[in-house]
Design an enzyme around this catalytic site. Structure first.
Site, short mmCIF file in Angstrom:
data_model
loop_
_atom_site.label_atom_id
_atom_site.label_comp_id
_atom_site.label_asym_id
_atom_site.label_seq_id
_atom_site.Cartn_x
_atom_site.Cartn_y
_atom_site.Cartn_z
N HIS A 40 0.83 -1.20 0.00
CA HIS A 40 0.00 0.00 0.00
C HIS A 40 0.86 1.25 0.00
O HIS A 40 2.04 1.21 0.36
CB HIS A 40 -0.93 0.00 1.22
CG HIS A 40 -1.88 -1.16 1.21
ND1 HIS A 40 -2.99 -1.20 0.42
CD2 HIS A 40 -1.85 -2.33 1.88
CE1 HIS A 40 -3.62 -2.35 0.60
NE2 HIS A 40 -2.94 -3.05 1.48
N CYS A 41 0.25 2.35 -0.39
CA CYS A 41 0.91 3.64 -0.46
C CYS A 41 1.67 3.92 0.84
O CYS A 41 1.14 3.68 1.91
CB CYS A 41 -0.14 4.71 -0.69
SG CYS A 41 0.51 6.36 -0.88
N PRO A 42 2.90 4.36 0.74
CA PRO A 42 3.64 4.82 -0.44
C PRO A 42 4.59 3.78 -1.01
O PRO A 42 5.40 4.10 -1.88
CB PRO A 42 4.43 6.00 0.12
CG PRO A 42 4.81 5.54 1.50
CD PRO A 42 3.59 4.76 1.98
N LEU A 43 4.55 2.54 -0.53
CA LEU A 43 5.55 1.55 -0.93
C LEU A 43 5.61 1.27 -2.43
O LEU A 43 6.72 1.15 -2.97
CB LEU A 43 5.35 0.25 -0.14
CG LEU A 43 5.70 0.36 1.35
CD1 LEU A 43 5.37 -0.95 2.07
CD2 LEU A 43 7.14 0.73 1.55
N ASP B 229 -2.98 -1.87 -5.08
CA ASP B 229 -3.49 -0.75 -4.29
C ASP B 229 -4.31 0.18 -5.20
O ASP B 229 -3.76 0.75 -6.15
CB ASP B 229 -2.32 0.02 -3.67
CG ASP B 229 -2.75 1.17 -2.79
OD1 ASP B 229 -3.98 1.35 -2.58
OD2 ASP B 229 -1.87 1.88 -2.28
#
Length: 80
Positions: free
Chosen positions: A12-15, A39
């Site tokens: 999930h954000c920001p990965l 995501d």
């Protein structure tokens, strides 16, 4: 030269963006990267990322995967 692939499904954000940026930073100008993400926020994130960097978002498509459900696929060309 075939495009490199990056699987960030399940992250999930920001990965997804951070891993994409790290891989692109090690690539040559003009090389292409195909990113697979799950995501839903990645749709906005990848457009914004490419609009604010020298990288080009060549395509974006949505696929259905039996294991992961909806998968967003982005093809990005490394800029300068």
């Amino acid at each position: 030269m075939p495009a490199r692939e990056l699987d960030v499904k399940g992250l999930h954000c920001p990965l997804p963006i951070l891993r994409t940026r790290a891989l692109l930073n090690g690539m040559e100008t003009g090389e292409e990267l195909v990113v697979h993400a799950t995501d839903p926020a990645s749709v906005i994130d990848f457009k914004h990322f490419c609009n604010t960097t020298d990288n080009a978002l060549l395509s974006h498509e949505t696929r259905v995967d039996e294991v992961h459900g909806t998968v967003f696929v982005y093809r990005i060309r490394r800029g300068v």
